[in-house]
Scaffold this motif. Structure first.
Motif, mmCIF file in Angstrom:
data_model
loop_
_atom_site.group_PDB
_atom_site.id
_atom_site.type_symbol
_atom_site.label_atom_id
_atom_site.label_comp_id
_atom_site.label_asym_id
_atom_site.label_seq_id
_atom_site.Cartn_x
_atom_site.Cartn_y
_atom_site.Cartn_z
ATOM 1 N N SER A 84 10.279 -12.546 8.762
ATOM 2 C CA SER A 84 8.536 -12.425 9.261
ATOM 3 C C SER A 84 7.877 -11.807 7.637
ATOM 4 C CB SER A 84 8.029 -11.589 9.977
ATOM 5 O OG SER A 84 9.316 -12.109 11.523
ATOM 6 N N SER A 85 5.975 -11.445 8.092
ATOM 7 C CA SER A 85 5.408 -11.580 6.872
ATOM 8 C C SER A 85 4.264 -11.112 7.918
ATOM 9 C CB SER A 85 4.850 -12.263 6.034
ATOM 10 O OG SER A 85 6.241 -12.966 4.598
ATOM 11 N N PHE A 86 3.815 -9.635 7.090
ATOM 12 C CA PHE A 86 2.632 -9.021 8.016
ATOM 13 C C PHE A 86 1.436 -9.070 6.984
ATOM 14 C CE2 PHE A 86 6.659 -7.559 9.472
ATOM 15 C CZ PHE A 86 6.337 -8.108 10.790
ATOM 16 N N CYS A 87 0.492 -9.525 8.278
ATOM 17 C CA CYS A 87 -0.597 -9.366 7.020
ATOM 18 C C CYS A 87 -1.551 -8.747 7.742
ATOM 19 C CB CYS A 87 -1.116 -11.051 7.059
ATOM 20 S SG CYS A 87 -0.517 -12.302 5.995
ATOM 21 N N TRP A 88 -2.540 -7.805 7.334
ATOM 22 C CA TRP A 88 -3.647 -6.691 7.548
ATOM 23 C C TRP A 88 -4.769 -7.037 6.441
ATOM 24 C CZ3 TRP A 88 -2.413 -3.782 12.282
ATOM 25 C CH2 TRP A 88 -1.406 -4.522 13.240
ATOM 26 N N ASP A 89 -6.129 -6.315 7.875
ATOM 27 C CA ASP A 89 -7.196 -6.964 6.928
ATOM 28 C C ASP A 89 -8.265 -6.201 7.979
ATOM 29 O OD1 ASP A 89 -9.331 -7.157 5.448
ATOM 30 O OD2 ASP A 89 -9.227 -9.115 5.062
ATOM 31 N N ASN A 90 -9.339 -5.957 7.819
ATOM 32 C CA ASN A 90 -10.524 -5.813 8.073
ATOM 33 C C ASN A 90 -11.183 -6.154 9.198
ATOM 34 O OD1 ASN A 90 -11.150 -6.039 5.442
ATOM 35 N ND2 ASN A 90 -13.609 -5.428 5.876
ATOM 36 N N ASN A 91 -11.780 -6.051 10.166
ATOM 37 C CA ASN A 91 -12.664 -7.255 10.807
ATOM 38 C C ASN A 91 -13.864 -5.660 11.423
ATOM 39 O OD1 ASN A 91 -13.571 -9.399 11.778
ATOM 40 N ND2 ASN A 91 -12.334 -8.686 14.147
ATOM 41 N N ASP A 92 -14.789 -6.467 10.244
ATOM 42 C CA ASP A 92 -16.172 -5.267 10.537
ATOM 43 C C ASP A 92 -17.405 -6.629 11.687
ATOM 44 O OD1 ASP A 92 -15.167 -3.538 8.564
ATOM 45 O OD2 ASP A 92 -15.637 -4.328 7.168
ATOM 46 N N LEU A 93 -17.564 -5.974 12.669
ATOM 47 C CA LEU A 93 -19.007 -6.789 12.882
ATOM 48 C C LEU A 93 -20.135 -5.828 12.855
ATOM 49 C CD1 LEU A 93 -16.763 -7.451 16.128
ATOM 50 C CD2 LEU A 93 -16.974 -8.533 14.119
ATOM 51 N N CYS A 94 -21.209 -6.743 11.758
ATOM 52 C CA CYS A 94 -22.271 -5.829 11.361
ATOM 53 C C CYS A 94 -23.000 -6.071 12.606
ATOM 54 C CB CYS A 94 -22.404 -6.369 10.037
ATOM 55 S SG CYS A 94 -21.581 -5.692 8.910
ATOM 56 N N GLU A 95 -23.116 -5.703 13.232
ATOM 57 C CA GLU A 95 -24.406 -5.857 14.361
ATOM 58 C C GLU A 95 -25.636 -4.910 13.746
ATOM 59 O OE1 GLU A 95 -20.669 -4.936 17.445
ATOM 60 O OE2 GLU A 95 -21.714 -3.671 14.787
ATOM 61 N N GLU A 96 -26.479 -5.327 14.515
ATOM 62 C CA GLU A 96 -28.425 -4.996 14.198
ATOM 63 C C GLU A 96 -28.448 -3.733 14.710
ATOM 64 O OE1 GLU A 96 -30.799 -8.105 14.055
ATOM 65 O OE2 GLU A 96 -29.614 -9.635 12.788
ATOM 66 N N THR A 97 -28.232 -2.748 14.017
ATOM 67 C CA THR A 97 -28.333 -1.530 15.079
ATOM 68 C C THR A 97 -30.111 -0.979 14.071
ATOM 69 O OG1 THR A 97 -27.364 -0.299 13.715
ATOM 70 C CG2 THR A 97 -26.751 -1.098 15.778
ATOM 71 N N LEU A 98 -30.790 -0.030 14.794
ATOM 72 C CA LEU A 98 -31.457 0.760 13.945
ATOM 73 C C LEU A 98 -31.425 1.318 13.199
ATOM 74 C CD1 LEU A 98 -33.419 1.869 17.059
ATOM 75 C CD2 LEU A 98 -34.286 -0.742 16.097
ATOM 76 N N SER A 99 -30.469 2.292 13.616
ATOM 77 C CA SER A 99 -30.183 3.158 11.765
ATOM 78 C C SER A 99 -29.639 2.450 11.406
ATOM 79 C CB SER A 99 -29.814 4.389 12.085
ATOM 80 O OG SER A 99 -28.452 3.831 13.036
ATOM 81 N N GLY A 100 -28.179 1.141 11.596
ATOM 82 C CA GLY A 100 -27.427 0.847 10.617
ATOM 83 C C GLY A 100 -26.426 1.376 10.845
ATOM 84 N N GLN A 101 -26.453 2.159 11.310
ATOM 85 C CA GLN A 101 -24.915 2.977 11.649
ATOM 86 C C GLN A 101 -24.557 2.749 13.134
ATOM 87 O OE1 GLN A 101 -25.447 7.004 11.138
ATOM 88 N NE2 GLN A 101 -26.220 6.647 8.767
ATOM 89 N N GLY A 102 -22.489 2.771 13.572
ATOM 90 C CA GLY A 102 -22.432 2.705 15.079
ATOM 91 C C GLY A 102 -21.466 0.917 15.073
ATOM 92 N N THR A 103 -21.671 0.644 14.294
ATOM 93 C CA THR A 103 -21.198 -0.752 14.055
ATOM 94 C C THR A 103 -19.830 -0.829 14.210
ATOM 95 O OG1 THR A 103 -21.228 -0.362 11.705
ATOM 96 C CG2 THR A 103 -23.211 -2.009 12.444
ATOM 97 N N THR A 104 -19.380 -1.766 14.090
ATOM 98 C CA THR A 104 -17.980 -2.132 14.748
ATOM 99 C C THR A 104 -17.184 -2.210 13.770
ATOM 100 O OG1 THR A 104 -18.029 -3.030 17.155
ATOM 101 C CG2 THR A 104 -15.988 -3.365 16.113
ATOM 102 N N HIS A 105 -15.874 -1.283 13.489
ATOM 103 C CA HIS A 105 -15.228 -1.796 11.960
ATOM 104 C C HIS A 105 -13.934 -1.261 12.998
ATOM 105 C CE1 HIS A 105 -18.366 -1.044 9.283
ATOM 106 N NE2 HIS A 105 -18.985 -0.451 10.460
ATOM 107 N N CYS A 106 -12.599 -2.483 12.402
ATOM 108 C CA CYS A 106 -11.584 -2.335 13.770
ATOM 109 C C CYS A 106 -10.719 -2.906 12.641
ATOM 110 C CB CYS A 106 -10.988 -3.264 15.125
ATOM 111 S SG CYS A 106 -11.788 -4.884 14.595
ATOM 112 N N THR A 107 -9.575 -3.009 12.818
ATOM 113 C CA THR A 107 -8.065 -3.804 12.313
ATOM 114 C C THR A 107 -7.250 -4.453 12.732
ATOM 115 O OG1 THR A 107 -8.032 -1.626 10.578
ATOM 116 C CG2 THR A 107 -7.158 -2.688 10.144
ATOM 117 N N ASN A 108 -7.275 -5.566 11.936
ATOM 118 C CA ASN A 108 -6.705 -7.227 12.210
ATOM 119 C C ASN A 108 -4.780 -7.124 12.217
ATOM 120 O OD1 ASN A 108 -8.404 -6.632 14.167
ATOM 121 N ND2 ASN A 108 -9.204 -8.625 14.509
ATOM 122 N N GLY A 109 -4.161 -7.506 12.401
ATOM 123 C CA GLY A 109 -3.084 -7.966 11.481
ATOM 124 C C GLY A 109 -2.666 -8.986 12.439
#
Length: 279
Positions: A84-109
């Motif tokens: 088996s081989s494992f692949c990991w990468d970031n999954n960023d969901l850049c939601e539209e927020t007033l400050s630009g902060q608080g968006t979703t950042h997770c790691t999927n594999g």
């Protein structure tokens, strides 16, 4: 992206379930606990039905119950004794927020296995397991928190690269360059202009298919792909990368695999090396 998924869902009359329609229905059910809200959104064509949400959650829960050993989740499609081989990468969901902060950042594999000869009917087996899903819902948390690691000053690894290894790489590189040059010549549109064949469509396949066609002795088999638990943290953090490494090693141990191959992009790979050098 949202409009495109709505079009796919509408044209297929709900048979093709896009990530938006599944995720939105599960989120509304989890946050509100109301079946009426999910049904209303489904009638507008923005999500799957409430019954389908329960079937999806039940199928996920049953797979986790059947394939979790010592809090280590192994997808049901992944087999023991197969490399088996494992692949990991970031999954960023850049939601539209007033400050630009608080968006979703997770790691999927994902886990990738070359499908063995005795596992040709894997798709049929998966369809059978989905048909056994019941109209009931089980809630199981699929997210895990990263472990913590404290960084130290960066120290590079010791190099051990012999001349014999360098020469073997040189010969393999020469063969690959010749094959790539042949691919480039075959794909050039200039050849079509020379022979006045402008109206002829391209008959040479893409790079991967070209290499498969030219190497009849090493044709790769189909792969099985299993999705791992989502880590609710960004891979830019050393703690998250440490969790990724430990999780991959633990799954490999359960599969009876001595060596572990993990695929990252350059940014995560640099942090992974920094952690490996600490130990």
């Amino acid at each position: 992206m949202s409009l495109a998924q709505d079009l796919i869902y509408s044209v297929s009359k709900g048979y093709t379930k896009t990530p938006k329609h599944v995720a939105l229905a599960i989120y509304l059910k989890t946050q509100t606990g109301s079946s009426e809200i999910v049904k209303i959104i489904n009638r507008f064509g923005h999500s799957v039905s409430y019954d389908q949400v329960e079937e999806i959650e039940t199928s996920i829960a049953e797979k986790m119950i059947m394939n979790t050993e010592d809090d280590i989740f192994i997808p049901s499609i992944i087999r023991k004794g197969v490399f088996s081989s494992f692949c990991w990468d970031n999954n960023d969901l850049c939601e539209e927020t007033l400050s630009g902060q608080g968006t979703t950042h997770c790691t999927n594999g994902i886990v990738i296995q070359t499908r063995p000869d005795w596992c040709e009917n894997e798709d049929e087996a998966n369809q059978t397991s989905l048909q056994r899903s019941k109209n009931r819902s089980l809630k199981i948390v699929t997210e895990e928190q990263p472990v913590h690691i404290y960084s130290k000053p960066r120290v590079g690894p010791k190099t051990n690269f012999s001349k014999q290894t360098h020469n073997s790489f040189q010969s393999l590189s020469l063969v690959s360059r010749k094959k790539d040059f042949c691919f480039l010549l075959c794909r050039m549109s200039l050849l079509d202009n020379l022979f006045l064949l402008d109206n002829v469509s391209q008959c040479i396949p893409t790079w991967t298919a070209f290499n498969i066609m030219t190497d009849h002795t090493n044709v790769p088999r189909a792969n099985s792909i299993g999705y791992l638990q989502v880590i609710d943290a960004s891979p830019t953090d050393l703690n998250t990368v440490t969790t990724v490494l430990q999780r991959s090693v633990s799954i490999a141990d359960k599969l009876g695999q001595r060596d572990v191959v993990i695929v990252f992009d350059q940014a995560i790979y640099a942090k992974a090396l920094e952690i490996i050098w600490l130990f």
